[in-house]
Design a protein around this motif. Sequence first.
Motif, PDB file in Angstrom:
ATOM      1  N   THR A  98      24.434  24.857  37.370  1.00 19.70           N
ATOM      2  CA  THR A  98      25.528  24.057  37.916  1.00 19.70           C
ATOM      3  C   THR A  98      26.773  24.920  38.052  1.00 19.70           C
ATOM      4  O   THR A  98      27.140  25.641  37.127  1.00 19.70           O
ATOM      5  N   LEU A  99      27.418  24.827  39.225  1.00 20.37           N
ATOM      6  CA  LEU A  99      28.670  25.547  39.451  1.00 20.37           C
ATOM      7  C   LEU A  99      29.814  24.779  38.792  1.00 20.37           C
ATOM      8  O   LEU A  99      29.836  23.554  38.814  1.00 20.37           O
ATOM      9  N   ASN A 100      30.754  25.502  38.223  1.00 19.79           N
ATOM     10  CA  ASN A 100      31.847  24.857  37.491  1.00 19.79           C
ATOM     11  C   ASN A 100      33.223  25.246  38.009  1.00 19.79           C
ATOM     12  O   ASN A 100      34.200  25.173  37.288  1.00 19.79           O
ATOM     13  N   ASP A 101      33.297  25.687  39.269  1.00 18.41           N
ATOM     14  CA  ASP A 101      34.593  26.138  39.769  1.00 18.41           C
ATOM     15  C   ASP A 101      35.015  25.410  41.043  1.00 18.41           C
ATOM     16  O   ASP A 101      34.209  25.121  41.901  1.00 18.41           O
ATOM     17  N   GLY A 102      36.291  25.095  41.131  1.00 19.57           N
ATOM     18  CA  GLY A 102      36.935  24.570  42.333  1.00 19.57           C
ATOM     19  C   GLY A 102      36.158  23.495  43.062  1.00 19.57           C
ATOM     20  O   GLY A 102      35.591  22.589  42.460  1.00 19.57           O
ATOM     21  N   GLU A 103      36.155  23.622  44.398  1.00 15.97           N
ATOM     22  CA  GLU A 103      35.528  22.603  45.239  1.00 15.97           C
ATOM     23  C   GLU A 103      34.010  22.550  45.092  1.00 15.97           C
ATOM     24  O   GLU A 103      33.371  21.587  45.472  1.00 15.97           O
ATOM     25  N   ASN A 104      33.411  23.598  44.536  1.00 17.76           N
ATOM     26  CA  ASN A 104      31.957  23.625  44.343  1.00 17.76           C
ATOM     27  C   ASN A 104      31.523  23.025  43.014  1.00 17.76           C
ATOM     28  O   ASN A 104      30.329  22.938  42.738  1.00 17.76           O
ATOM     29  N   LYS A 105      32.468  22.620  42.190  1.00 17.73           N
ATOM     30  CA  LYS A 105      32.158  22.107  40.859  1.00 17.73           C
ATOM     31  C   LYS A 105      31.125  20.983  40.933  1.00 17.73           C
ATOM     32  O   LYS A 105      31.260  20.051  41.719  1.00 17.73           O
ATOM     33  N   GLY A 106      30.073  21.130  40.123  1.00 20.45           N
ATOM     34  CA  GLY A 106      29.015  20.128  40.076  1.00 20.45           C
ATOM     35  C   GLY A 106      27.848  20.413  41.007  1.00 20.45           C
ATOM     36  O   GLY A 106      26.777  19.849  40.854  1.00 20.45           O
ATOM     37  N   ARG A 107      28.029  21.286  41.993  1.00 18.84           N
ATOM     38  CA  ARG A 107      26.932  21.639  42.899  1.00 18.84           C
ATOM     39  C   ARG A 107      25.960  22.572  42.204  1.00 18.84           C
ATOM     40  O   ARG A 107      26.301  23.247  41.241  1.00 18.84           O
ATOM     41  N   GLN A 108      24.754  22.626  42.735  1.00 19.28           N
ATOM     42  CA  GLN A 108      23.716  23.468  42.158  1.00 19.28           C
ATOM     43  C   GLN A 108      23.579  24.775  42.933  1.00 19.28           C
ATOM     44  O   GLN A 108      23.647  24.786  44.159  1.00 19.28           O
TER      45      GLN A 108
END
Length: 171
Positions: A98-108
């Motif tokens: 899981t991404l944890n940064d900026g606008e990508n937060k929560g994406r895989q």
Amino acid sequence: FTSIEKLNNGLGNKRTVRENDLLLNYSIDEIQMSSIPNATSANEISIKYSGSVTSSYEYDSENKVYKRYVNDKAHTDYVTKEQYTFKNIITYQVENYTLNDGENKGRQELENIGKGTGYFISGGYCIPISWEKSSRSAQTKYYYENGEELIVNDGNTFIQIQPEGQTLKIS
């Protein structure tokens, strides 16, 4: 506007011409899956993605397609209400996080560059395959165990990339 007009209007300056080769090699003649080395029966497939999502397929031998389900419920088209069916399924696992940064937060993010193994499923049978992707912009290539490039039955194909370590059941 008709649906096609709406789609065409929405394209704007987006690319509308395919620039790469087809992803898969299709056979006009039905592939005899049972005669391929290490073929096993594949009438029911269950692909777990997380604690809340499992995709599954049931082979319809009369129509020679797999009926798709999500969380044990028929996966249907919103407009036609018809259940989705697929002639071929390719499935393999890759590492994801899981991404944890900026606008990508929560994406895989999927680690799908490299090599690995998986399965090609069609006609009520499953065979082991390998896959290879050399870069982010490269197309994934699929191979039989003997190293020859995979050929699939003519028809639609669903490629299931499953998180590594999740449960895959084929019976």
